[in-house]
Design a protein around this motif. Structure first.
Motif, PDB file in Angstrom:
ATOM      1  N   ARG A 157      25.853 -17.435   3.463  1.00  0.00           N
ATOM      2  CA  ARG A 157      26.491 -17.419   4.779  1.00  0.00           C
ATOM      3  C   ARG A 157      27.977 -17.742   4.645  1.00  0.00           C
ATOM      4  NH1 ARG A 157      22.610 -20.804   8.636  1.00  0.00           N
ATOM      5  NH2 ARG A 157      22.896 -22.242   6.941  1.00  0.00           N
ATOM      6  N   ALA A 158      28.317 -18.575   3.656  1.00  0.00           N
ATOM      7  CA  ALA A 158      29.732 -18.896   3.434  1.00  0.00           C
ATOM      8  C   ALA A 158      30.518 -17.645   3.056  1.00  0.00           C
ATOM      9  CB  ALA A 158      29.869 -19.960   2.343  1.00  0.00           C
ATOM     10  N   ARG A 159      29.952 -16.811   2.201  1.00  0.00           N
ATOM     11  CA  ARG A 159      30.636 -15.575   1.794  1.00  0.00           C
ATOM     12  C   ARG A 159      30.776 -14.632   2.977  1.00  0.00           C
ATOM     13  NH1 ARG A 159      34.545 -13.113  -0.144  1.00  0.00           N
ATOM     14  NH2 ARG A 159      34.140 -11.134  -1.147  1.00  0.00           N
ATOM     15  N   LEU A 160      29.732 -14.540   3.780  1.00  0.00           N
ATOM     16  CA  LEU A 160      29.813 -13.678   4.948  1.00  0.00           C
ATOM     17  C   LEU A 160      30.871 -14.193   5.920  1.00  0.00           C
ATOM     18  CD1 LEU A 160      28.549 -11.075   5.996  1.00  0.00           C
ATOM     19  CD2 LEU A 160      27.192 -12.497   7.502  1.00  0.00           C
ATOM     20  N   THR A 161      30.977 -15.496   6.049  1.00  0.00           N
ATOM     21  CA  THR A 161      32.015 -16.079   6.907  1.00  0.00           C
ATOM     22  C   THR A 161      33.395 -15.691   6.405  1.00  0.00           C
ATOM     23  OG1 THR A 161      30.616 -17.921   7.560  1.00  0.00           O
ATOM     24  CG2 THR A 161      32.989 -18.250   7.764  1.00  0.00           C
ATOM     25  N   GLN A 162      33.597 -15.706   5.092  1.00  0.00           N
ATOM     26  CA  GLN A 162      34.883 -15.287   4.538  1.00  0.00           C
ATOM     27  C   GLN A 162      35.198 -13.849   4.929  1.00  0.00           C
ATOM     28  OE1 GLN A 162      34.125 -15.999   0.397  1.00  0.00           O
ATOM     29  NE2 GLN A 162      35.174 -17.988   0.441  1.00  0.00           N
ATOM     30  N   ILE A 163      34.208 -12.990   4.832  1.00  0.00           N
ATOM     31  CA  ILE A 163      34.416 -11.587   5.183  1.00  0.00           C
ATOM     32  C   ILE A 163      34.706 -11.451   6.681  1.00  0.00           C
ATOM     33  CG2 ILE A 163      33.271  -9.337   5.361  1.00  0.00           C
ATOM     34  CD1 ILE A 163      31.721 -10.157   2.772  1.00  0.00           C
ATOM     35  N   MET A 164      33.921 -12.128   7.510  1.00  0.00           N
ATOM     36  CA  MET A 164      34.081 -12.006   8.956  1.00  0.00           C
ATOM     37  C   MET A 164      35.383 -12.634   9.453  1.00  0.00           C
ATOM     38  SD  MET A 164      31.651 -10.100   9.575  1.00  0.00           S
ATOM     39  CE  MET A 164      32.018  -9.937  11.316  1.00  0.00           C
ATOM     40  N   ASN A 165      35.915 -13.606   8.741  1.00  0.00           N
ATOM     41  CA  ASN A 165      37.192 -14.205   9.137  1.00  0.00           C
ATOM     42  C   ASN A 165      38.340 -13.200   9.104  1.00  0.00           C
ATOM     43  OD1 ASN A 165      36.254 -16.729   9.792  1.00  0.00           O
ATOM     44  ND2 ASN A 165      36.762 -17.649   7.819  1.00  0.00           N
ATOM     45  N   LEU A 166      38.167 -12.102   8.392  1.00  0.00           N
ATOM     46  CA  LEU A 166      39.192 -11.060   8.393  1.00  0.00           C
ATOM     47  C   LEU A 166      39.399 -10.491   9.795  1.00  0.00           C
ATOM     48  CD1 LEU A 166      38.234  -9.200   5.109  1.00  0.00           C
ATOM     49  CD2 LEU A 166      40.193 -10.725   5.463  1.00  0.00           C
ATOM     50  N   MET A 167      38.363 -10.593  10.635  1.00  0.00           N
ATOM     51  CA  MET A 167      38.469 -10.096  12.007  1.00  0.00           C
ATOM     52  C   MET A 167      39.447 -10.948  12.833  1.00  0.00           C
ATOM     53  SD  MET A 167      36.439  -7.448  12.215  1.00  0.00           S
ATOM     54  CE  MET A 167      36.147  -7.222  13.951  1.00  0.00           C
ATOM     55  N   LEU A 168      39.803 -12.122  12.327  1.00  0.00           N
ATOM     56  CA  LEU A 168      40.738 -12.995  13.029  1.00  0.00           C
ATOM     57  C   LEU A 168      42.197 -12.582  12.830  1.00  0.00           C
ATOM     58  CD1 LEU A 168      39.071 -16.424  12.187  1.00  0.00           C
ATOM     59  CD2 LEU A 168      38.882 -15.115  14.314  1.00  0.00           C
ATOM     60  N   LEU A 169      42.429 -11.699  11.877  1.00  0.00           N
ATOM     61  CA  LEU A 169      43.792 -11.228  11.633  1.00  0.00           C
ATOM     62  C   LEU A 169      44.267 -10.364  12.795  1.00  0.00           C
ATOM     63  CD1 LEU A 169      43.447 -10.197   7.899  1.00  0.00           C
ATOM     64  CD2 LEU A 169      44.724 -12.165   8.781  1.00  0.00           C
ATOM     65  N   GLY A 216      23.033  -5.027  18.470  1.00  0.00           N
ATOM     66  CA  GLY A 216      21.731  -5.676  18.423  1.00  0.00           C
ATOM     67  C   GLY A 216      20.873  -5.278  17.235  1.00  0.00           C
ATOM     68  N   GLU A 217      21.469  -4.625  16.241  1.00  0.00           N
ATOM     69  CA  GLU A 217      20.718  -4.255  15.033  1.00  0.00           C
ATOM     70  C   GLU A 217      20.290  -5.493  14.262  1.00  0.00           C
ATOM     71  OE1 GLU A 217      22.598  -1.339  12.540  1.00  0.00           O
ATOM     72  OE2 GLU A 217      23.339  -0.244  14.282  1.00  0.00           O
ATOM     73  N   VAL A 218      21.112  -6.512  14.303  1.00  0.00           N
ATOM     74  CA  VAL A 218      20.803  -7.810  13.708  1.00  0.00           C
ATOM     75  C   VAL A 218      21.071  -8.874  14.760  1.00  0.00           C
ATOM     76  CG1 VAL A 218      21.264  -7.138  11.315  1.00  0.00           C
ATOM     77  CG2 VAL A 218      23.122  -8.005  12.729  1.00  0.00           C
ATOM     78  N   ARG A 219      20.434 -10.011  14.592  1.00  0.00           N
ATOM     79  CA  ARG A 219      20.576 -11.073  15.575  1.00  0.00           C
ATOM     80  C   ARG A 219      21.922 -11.795  15.445  1.00  0.00           C
ATOM     81  NH1 ARG A 219      15.678 -14.182  14.815  1.00  0.00           N
ATOM     82  NH2 ARG A 219      16.774 -14.750  12.944  1.00  0.00           N
ATOM     83  N   ASP A 220      22.313 -12.065  14.192  1.00  0.00           N
ATOM     84  CA  ASP A 220      23.543 -12.823  13.964  1.00  0.00           C
ATOM     85  C   ASP A 220      24.023 -12.608  12.530  1.00  0.00           C
ATOM     86  OD1 ASP A 220      21.743 -14.358  12.474  1.00  0.00           O
ATOM     87  OD2 ASP A 220      21.619 -15.927  13.997  1.00  0.00           O
ATOM     88  N   TYR A 221      25.081 -13.309  12.180  1.00  0.00           N
ATOM     89  CA  TYR A 221      25.652 -13.163  10.836  1.00  0.00           C
ATOM     90  C   TYR A 221      24.706 -13.683   9.759  1.00  0.00           C
ATOM     91  CZ  TYR A 221      30.048 -12.324  13.327  1.00  0.00           C
ATOM     92  OH  TYR A 221      31.027 -11.836  14.153  1.00  0.00           O
ATOM     93  N   ALA A 222      23.893 -14.673  10.100  1.00  0.00           N
ATOM     94  CA  ALA A 222      22.924 -15.189   9.131  1.00  0.00           C
ATOM     95  C   ALA A 222      21.943 -14.089   8.731  1.00  0.00           C
ATOM     96  CB  ALA A 222      22.193 -16.392   9.700  1.00  0.00           C
ATOM     97  N   ASP A 223      21.541 -13.261   9.675  1.00  0.00           N
ATOM     98  CA  ASP A 223      20.674 -12.120   9.360  1.00  0.00           C
ATOM     99  C   ASP A 223      21.354 -11.179   8.375  1.00  0.00           C
ATOM    100  OD1 ASP A 223      18.547 -12.909  10.938  1.00  0.00           O
ATOM    101  OD2 ASP A 223      18.935 -11.454  12.540  1.00  0.00           O
ATOM    102  N   ILE A 224      22.618 -10.908   8.608  1.00  0.00           N
ATOM    103  CA  ILE A 224      23.359 -10.007   7.710  1.00  0.00           C
ATOM    104  C   ILE A 224      23.435 -10.617   6.317  1.00  0.00           C
ATOM    105  CG2 ILE A 224      25.588  -8.930   7.243  1.00  0.00           C
ATOM    106  CD1 ILE A 224      25.977  -8.775  10.308  1.00  0.00           C
TER     107      ILE A 224
END
Length: 75
Positions: free
Chosen positions: A30-42, A14-22
């Motif tokens: 947000r597109a770049r952050l999505t690229q980074i977060m997609n690594l969690m799908l591996l 709860g430090e941030v609300r969502d990825y948009a906050d980050i």
């Protein structure tokens, strides 16, 4: 990979609300952050391998852009 894990932890705690906050806090799109977060799908074993490679010598460095093509198949 380590950034994706850290960012997910920030959302979970709860430090941030969502990825948009980050994205706003990090001054990235947000597109770049999505690229980074997609690594969690591996798969977990691939995530561990990537983390292990990032801690290895310069010979074993792997760029996120090289892994991006693998993640695309998951989506």
């Amino acid at each position: 990979m380590a950034l994706a894990i850290k960012f997910q932890d920030m959302v979970n705690r709860g430090e941030v609300r969502d990825y948009a906050d980050i994205a706003r806090l990090g001054y990235v799109t947000r597109a770049r952050l999505t690229q980074i977060m997609n690594l969690m799908l591996l798969a977990p074993d691939l995530q561990e391998e990537i983390i292990g490679l990032s801690q290895a010598t310069d010979e074993a460095i792997i760029a996120e852009r090289h892994v991006r093509s693998v993640v695309r198949f998951v989506l």
